[in-house]
Design an enzyme around this catalytic site. Structure first.
Site, PDB file in Angstrom:
ATOM      1  CG  HIS A   1      -0.661   4.026  -4.670  1.00 45.71           C
ATOM      2  ND1 HIS A   1       0.249   3.179  -5.260  1.00 45.71           N
ATOM      3  CD2 HIS A   1      -0.711   3.659  -3.364  1.00 45.71           C
ATOM      4  CE1 HIS A   1       0.733   2.349  -4.360  1.00 45.71           C
ATOM      5  NE2 HIS A   1       0.168   2.614  -3.197  1.00 45.71           N
TER       6      HIS A   1
ATOM      7  CE  LYS B   1      -2.243  -4.818  -2.700  1.00 48.46           C
ATOM      8  NZ  LYS B   1      -1.224  -3.751  -2.806  1.00 48.46           N
TER       9      LYS B   1
ATOM     10  CG  HIS C   1      -5.394  -0.038  -0.428  1.00 46.47           C
ATOM     11  ND1 HIS C   1      -5.074  -1.282   0.088  1.00 46.47           N
ATOM     12  CD2 HIS C   1      -4.219   0.520  -0.815  1.00 46.47           C
ATOM     13  CE1 HIS C   1      -3.763  -1.457   0.036  1.00 46.47           C
ATOM     14  NE2 HIS C   1      -3.226  -0.391  -0.507  1.00 46.47           N
TER      15      HIS C   1
END
Length: 389
Positions: free
Chosen positions: A265, A323, A280
């Site tokens: 994730h 995003k 990230h």
């Protein structure tokens, strides 16, 4: 009369928190998704990393059985979903309101054994020890257009050039921690609802990365030494095993499939509900941009650092998926990324974690995964990322 009624309606909507400019969840808990809002206040926002900063405090009150109300200091009971004793912080299984109701926790702000000041001091130590981070000549980025928070959802490509102008792969990717990290990034199915199935080699790559990042770097050894002195781990073996479970242990985000992990994730990124979830990490961004799969649009946040690592909050398209704000630490080593997020998750799970890098503040937001657990009720990492204004 109509004008007066219109004014009253607009004022009412504003104070109820429905203004698209609102950055608070006051009066907005469980509201429907609105792409024009700067941040969100529903049960899905944590999955997309776009909750308002006060979402946890105002909207995410513990469900029955998940609160410490009337339970402070209770004896451990394996049947409980979360716990309210002095050991829960050691096992990352405190109820979310443990600190506020019971007063102290290793995993809560102002914890009895690890203070905010100690966390800041440790983050400065990790920052100073990141000898594998790229130099200014090894990494050159071209951040181009900056947009206000009110325009992050516009999906306008305002940057004609790639974000990454140059990266010295020969220098960086030959380092063991980089090589081990890069080997992991193509091991995942990005769509939630698709079961992850790893080969023996891919499982071995997880162990290799943890060894290279934590055991074979001074930075990783410093993090372990700190957590050891605080009683969180009794051996390096226990430390590495816990990291493997919290980061690589599988859980289900969709349809009951074992389709996700903290590593996937946060570092690799996922697609859920037609949108990018997580994602990230700057090296994954570079890798996919080089392949032509990422189109960098703009950024809405640029940290105060003038050297690496820095922090960017970015808008981008990943192979057809958008995003709105993807925040990443830019220009750090893989071991620094892993160490900082692990420090925050272990000491401040499900909370904001206040760090200091080169004398400048950085807040990391972590989320626990509460629907399943490992070991003695420990919680997997749900998400972790730099909290940008």
């Amino acid at each position: 009369m109509k004008i007066i009624l219109l004014v009253i309606l607009l004022v009412t909507l504003f104070f109820q928190g429905y203004s698209t400019g609102s950055t608070s969840c006051q009066g907005r808990c469980d509201e429907k998704y609105n792409s024009q809002n700067k941040c969100h206040c529903n049960s899905k926002c944590s999955q997309y990393d776009n909750c308002c900063s006060d979402y946890e405090a105002l909207c995410n009150a513990p469900a029955p059985g998940l609160s410490c109300q009337g339970r402070c200091g209770e004896k451990y009971n394996s049947q409980n979903k979360c716990h309210c004793n002095t050991k829960c912080g050691d096992h990352n299984n405190c109820c979310s309101d443990y600190t506020s109701l019971c007063g102290s926790s290793g995993g809560g702000d102002g914890g009895s054994d690890i203070t905010d000041a100690e966390i800041k001091s440790m983050s400065e130590a990790l920052y100073a020890l990141d000898s594998n981070k790229p130099s200014a000549s090894e990494l050159i980025i071209d951040s181009q257009a900056r947009v206000p928070n009110s325009e992050t959802s516009s999906q306008n490509d305002l940057s004609p050039r790639p974000l990454f102008k140059f990266l010295d792969e020969a220098s960086l990717f030959s380092k063991p921690s980089y090589a081990a990290f890069m080997a992991l990034l193509d091991n995942y199915e990005r769509n939630t609802g698709t079961t992850e199935d790893f080969t023996p080699q891919q499982l071995a790559e997880q162990d290799t990365f943890l060894k290279e990042a934590m055991s074979n770097t001074e930075l990783g050894r410093e993090l372990y030494a700190f957590l050891f002195t605080k009683g969180r781990y009794s051996s390096e073996e226990e430390f590495l095993h816990d990291l493997k479970m919290m980061w690589f242990g599988l859980y289900s985000r969709y349809a009951g499939k074992m389709d996700s992990s903290g590593f996937e994730h946060i570092f690799a990124g996922e697609i859920k509900g037609g949108k990018i979830s997580g994602f990230h990490n700057w090296l994954q961004f570079y890798r996919l941009e080089k392949q032509g799969l990422i189109d960098y649009y703009s950024h809405s946040f640029d940290g105060p650092w003038t050297s690496y690592p820095d922090v960017l909050g970015m808008q981008f398209m990943w192979d057809g998926y958008f995003k709105q704000v993807g925040s990443s630490i830019i220009g750090c080593s893989p071991e620094f990324d892993l160490a900082v997020y692990s420090l925050c998750y272990i000491t401040r799970p499900g909370k904001q974690c206040k760090l200091s890098l080169g004398g400048k503040p950085l807040v990391i937001q972590t989320y626990t995964w509460d629907k399943s657990s490992y070991g003695n009720g420990k919680k997997y990492i749900g998400s972790a990322f730099p909290a940008t204004p």
